[in-house]
Write a protein that holds these residues in place. Structure first.
Motif, PDB file in Angstrom:
ATOM      1  N   GLU A  86       0.934  -0.638  -0.120  1.00  0.00           N
ATOM      2  CA  GLU A  86      -0.032   1.066  -0.001  1.00  0.00           C
ATOM      3  C   GLU A  86       0.907   1.325   0.195  1.00  0.00           C
ATOM      4  O   GLU A  86       0.791   2.014  -0.616  1.00  0.00           O
ATOM      5  N   LEU A  87       2.029   1.118   0.430  1.00  0.00           N
ATOM      6  CA  LEU A  87       2.791   2.322   1.165  1.00  0.00           C
ATOM      7  C   LEU A  87       3.813   2.452  -0.416  1.00  0.00           C
ATOM      8  O   LEU A  87       3.722   3.446  -0.964  1.00  0.00           O
ATOM      9  N   GLN A  88       4.626   1.361  -1.074  1.00  0.00           N
ATOM     10  CA  GLN A  88       5.111   1.250  -2.185  1.00  0.00           C
ATOM     11  C   GLN A  88       3.452   2.401  -3.598  1.00  0.00           C
ATOM     12  O   GLN A  88       3.762   3.356  -4.328  1.00  0.00           O
ATOM     13  N   ALA A  89       2.764   1.748  -3.470  1.00  0.00           N
ATOM     14  CA  ALA A  89       1.765   2.117  -4.462  1.00  0.00           C
ATOM     15  C   ALA A  89       1.497   3.359  -4.313  1.00  0.00           C
ATOM     16  O   ALA A  89       1.313   4.826  -5.071  1.00  0.00           O
ATOM     17  N   TYR A  90       1.144   4.086  -3.155  1.00  0.00           N
ATOM     18  CA  TYR A  90       0.721   5.087  -3.003  1.00  0.00           C
ATOM     19  C   TYR A  90       2.039   6.934  -3.313  1.00  0.00           C
ATOM     20  O   TYR A  90       2.037   7.482  -3.777  1.00  0.00           O
ATOM     21  N   TYR A  91       3.324   5.511  -2.754  1.00  0.00           N
ATOM     22  CA  TYR A  91       4.382   6.296  -2.792  1.00  0.00           C
ATOM     23  C   TYR A  91       4.422   6.422  -4.672  1.00  0.00           C
ATOM     24  O   TYR A  91       5.195   7.681  -4.974  1.00  0.00           O
ATOM     25  N   ASP A  92       4.560   5.774  -5.409  1.00  0.00           N
ATOM     26  CA  ASP A  92       4.642   5.685  -6.531  1.00  0.00           C
ATOM     27  C   ASP A  92       3.830   6.744  -7.758  1.00  0.00           C
ATOM     28  O   ASP A  92       4.273   7.541  -8.114  1.00  0.00           O
ATOM     29  N   ALA A  93       2.524   7.168  -7.535  1.00  0.00           N
ATOM     30  CA  ALA A  93       1.103   7.379  -7.598  1.00  0.00           C
ATOM     31  C   ALA A  93       2.026   9.266  -7.296  1.00  0.00           C
ATOM     32  O   ALA A  93       1.412  10.021  -7.976  1.00  0.00           O
ATOM     33  N   HIS A  94       2.569   9.024  -6.325  1.00  0.00           N
ATOM     34  CA  HIS A  94       3.070  11.058  -5.671  1.00  0.00           C
ATOM     35  C   HIS A  94       4.089  11.330  -5.910  1.00  0.00           C
ATOM     36  O   HIS A  94       4.432  12.284  -5.179  1.00  0.00           O
ATOM     37  N   VAL A  95       5.247  10.281  -6.019  1.00  0.00           N
ATOM     38  CA  VAL A  95       6.588  10.683  -5.950  1.00  0.00           C
ATOM     39  C   VAL A  95       7.159  12.008  -6.380  1.00  0.00           C
ATOM     40  O   VAL A  95       7.525  12.632  -5.733  1.00  0.00           O
ATOM     41  N   THR A  96       6.076  11.897  -7.970  1.00  0.00           N
ATOM     42  CA  THR A  96       6.839  13.249  -8.598  1.00  0.00           C
ATOM     43  C   THR A  96       6.238  14.576  -7.961  1.00  0.00           C
ATOM     44  O   THR A  96       6.757  15.752  -8.315  1.00  0.00           O
ATOM     45  N   GLU A  97       5.491  14.520  -7.136  1.00  0.00           N
ATOM     46  CA  GLU A  97       4.059  15.709  -6.263  1.00  0.00           C
ATOM     47  C   GLU A  97       5.274  16.014  -4.882  1.00  0.00           C
ATOM     48  O   GLU A  97       4.712  16.682  -4.918  1.00  0.00           O
ATOM     49  N   GLY A  98       6.448  15.816  -5.041  1.00  0.00           N
ATOM     50  CA  GLY A  98       6.795  15.931  -3.824  1.00  0.00           C
ATOM     51  C   GLY A  98       6.963  15.014  -2.661  1.00  0.00           C
ATOM     52  O   GLY A  98       6.136  16.011  -1.558  1.00  0.00           O
ATOM     53  N   PHE A  99       6.807  14.234  -2.639  1.00  0.00           N
ATOM     54  CA  PHE A  99       6.406  13.181  -1.584  1.00  0.00           C
ATOM     55  C   PHE A  99       7.366  11.995  -1.756  1.00  0.00           C
ATOM     56  O   PHE A  99       7.565  11.368  -2.362  1.00  0.00           O
ATOM     57  N   ALA A 100       7.265  11.603  -0.331  1.00  0.00           N
ATOM     58  CA  ALA A 100       8.255  10.557   0.585  1.00  0.00           C
ATOM     59  C   ALA A 100       8.299   9.838   1.544  1.00  0.00           C
ATOM     60  O   ALA A 100       7.051   9.994   2.464  1.00  0.00           O
ATOM     61  N   VAL A 101       8.378   8.408   1.015  1.00  0.00           N
ATOM     62  CA  VAL A 101       7.243   8.054   2.022  1.00  0.00           C
ATOM     63  C   VAL A 101       9.137   7.454   2.876  1.00  0.00           C
ATOM     64  O   VAL A 101      10.535   7.121   1.924  1.00  0.00           O
ATOM     65  N   ILE A 102       9.315   7.955   4.048  1.00  0.00           N
ATOM     66  CA  ILE A 102      10.955   7.263   5.104  1.00  0.00           C
ATOM     67  C   ILE A 102      10.320   6.270   5.575  1.00  0.00           C
ATOM     68  O   ILE A 102      10.063   6.124   7.167  1.00  0.00           O
ATOM     69  N   ALA A 103      10.776   4.508   5.156  1.00  0.00           N
ATOM     70  CA  ALA A 103      10.390   3.217   6.050  1.00  0.00           C
ATOM     71  C   ALA A 103      11.783   3.279   7.283  1.00  0.00           C
ATOM     72  O   ALA A 103      12.554   3.032   6.956  1.00  0.00           O
ATOM     73  N   ILE A 104      10.688   3.583   8.373  1.00  0.00           N
ATOM     74  CA  ILE A 104      12.305   3.430   9.648  1.00  0.00           C
ATOM     75  C   ILE A 104      12.750   2.309   9.995  1.00  0.00           C
ATOM     76  O   ILE A 104      11.086   1.768  10.967  1.00  0.00           O
ATOM     77  N   ASN A 105      13.202   1.333   9.854  1.00  0.00           N
ATOM     78  CA  ASN A 105      13.227   0.153  10.380  1.00  0.00           C
ATOM     79  C   ASN A 105      13.337  -0.111  11.714  1.00  0.00           C
ATOM     80  O   ASN A 105      14.640   0.610  12.372  1.00  0.00           O
ATOM     81  N   ALA A 106      12.643  -0.645  12.962  1.00  0.00           N
ATOM     82  CA  ALA A 106      12.801  -0.994  14.388  1.00  0.00           C
ATOM     83  C   ALA A 106      13.802  -1.960  14.664  1.00  0.00           C
ATOM     84  O   ALA A 106      13.409  -2.761  15.677  1.00  0.00           O
ATOM     85  N   GLY A 107      15.201  -2.021  14.417  1.00  0.00           N
ATOM     86  CA  GLY A 107      15.937  -2.491  15.617  1.00  0.00           C
ATOM     87  C   GLY A 107      16.515  -3.669  14.233  1.00  0.00           C
ATOM     88  O   GLY A 107      17.015  -4.569  14.557  1.00  0.00           O
ATOM     89  N   ASP A 108      16.049  -4.035  13.502  1.00  0.00           N
ATOM     90  CA  ASP A 108      16.211  -5.197  12.809  1.00  0.00           C
ATOM     91  C   ASP A 108      18.230  -5.667  12.274  1.00  0.00           C
ATOM     92  O   ASP A 108      18.738  -4.394  11.812  1.00  0.00           O
ATOM     93  N   PRO A 109      18.328  -6.832  12.181  1.00  0.00           N
ATOM     94  CA  PRO A 109      19.088  -6.727  11.538  1.00  0.00           C
ATOM     95  C   PRO A 109      19.713  -5.873  10.054  1.00  0.00           C
ATOM     96  O   PRO A 109      18.997  -6.665   9.057  1.00  0.00           O
ATOM     97  N   THR A 110      20.619  -5.360   9.355  1.00  0.00           N
ATOM     98  CA  THR A 110      20.999  -4.921   7.829  1.00  0.00           C
ATOM     99  C   THR A 110      20.543  -5.490   7.137  1.00  0.00           C
ATOM    100  O   THR A 110      19.749  -5.230   6.129  1.00  0.00           O
ATOM    101  N   ASP A 111      21.133  -6.960   7.107  1.00  0.00           N
ATOM    102  CA  ASP A 111      21.156  -8.215   6.026  1.00  0.00           C
ATOM    103  C   ASP A 111      19.052  -8.174   5.935  1.00  0.00           C
ATOM    104  O   ASP A 111      19.179  -8.641   4.436  1.00  0.00           O
ATOM    105  N   GLN A 112      19.078  -8.419   6.852  1.00  0.00           N
ATOM    106  CA  GLN A 112      17.783  -9.031   6.856  1.00  0.00           C
ATOM    107  C   GLN A 112      16.477  -7.746   6.713  1.00  0.00           C
ATOM    108  O   GLN A 112      15.672  -7.780   5.887  1.00  0.00           O
ATOM    109  N   VAL A 113      16.557  -6.318   6.482  1.00  0.00           N
ATOM    110  CA  VAL A 113      15.833  -5.630   6.697  1.00  0.00           C
ATOM    111  C   VAL A 113      16.692  -5.559   4.349  1.00  0.00           C
ATOM    112  O   VAL A 113      15.725  -5.196   4.366  1.00  0.00           O
ATOM    113  N   ALA A 114      17.311  -5.231   3.856  1.00  0.00           N
ATOM    114  CA  ALA A 114      18.352  -5.463   2.628  1.00  0.00           C
ATOM    115  C   ALA A 114      17.663  -6.992   2.300  1.00  0.00           C
ATOM    116  O   ALA A 114      17.170  -6.307   1.132  1.00  0.00           O
TER     117      ALA A 114
END
Length: 192
Positions: free
Chosen positions: A98-126
């Motif tokens: 849902e976040l990806q779809a909304y981001y795709d639809a509005h990124v050119t309008e000056g919209f950003a999603v910043i997904a902040i991961n709460a403590g998972d290991p870097t390789d797992q998040v990647a």
């Protein structure tokens, strides 16, 4: 004492037929009622509405999945949705498309999603970012600075920051694209 009253054969047959009929009607209706209830639950889309807020957004300085330093200051004059999440959180995983779809639809309008991961290991998040083909920024927050700023340990949680740096909305729980359109899109249109 007198002799007990014996029911006649006709009343016994009537009571037996009546009880059987009630049983059969009940047995036939119960599956129909259960099926109708299941269909209603399946079609119901839970909508979590945001709380209206009015406070200055965070000045977070973290790193992204590639280890590069990033900051909320890098997104001045944009509408930002900060999403606190974790890979182990089912609702967090569920809302990512849902976040990806909304981001795709509005990124050119000056919209950003910043997904902040709460403590998972870097390789797992990647791996998660790669597997889910996320194209918006994903940051690592091993010390839960974002959750600390918002004073909320619940996941997922999302906060919409307007172009002036003010947090306008807060969601606790899973968001969907329709609700984002209803609440975030007017912020994009009002401050172009």
């Amino acid at each position: 004492m007198g002799e007990p009253i014996k029911p006649n054969r006709r009343s016994t047959v009537f009571i037996t037929l009546l009880a059987s009929g009630i049983f059969l009607i009940g047995a036939g209706l119960i599956p129909l009622l259960i099926n109708a209830q299941q269909k209603a639950l399946e079609s119901a889309v839970p909508i979590i509405l945001p709380s209206t807020t009015n406070f200055a957004g965070p000045q977070l300085a973290l790193t992204d999945v590639q280890g590069k330093p990033v900051s909320t200051g890098d997104y001045s004059r944009q509408v930002i949705l900060v999403n606190n999440w974790a890979t182990w959180c089912p609702s967090c995983v569920s809302e990512m498309p849902e976040l990806q779809a909304y981001y795709d639809a509005h990124v050119t309008e000056g919209f950003a999603v910043i997904a902040i991961n709460a403590g998972d290991p870097t390789d797992q998040v990647a791996s998660f970012v790669n597997d889910h083909e996320l194209t918006f920024p994903v940051w690592l927050d091993p010390h839960h600075e974002s959750m600390g700023f918002f004073k909320n340990l619940d996941l997922p949680s999302s906060y919409v920051i307007d172009r002036t740096g003010i947090v306008r909305y807060a969601w606790m729980g899973e968001v969907n694209q329709a609700t984002l359109e209803q609440y975030v899109t007017p912020l994009l249109e009002a401050t172009k």
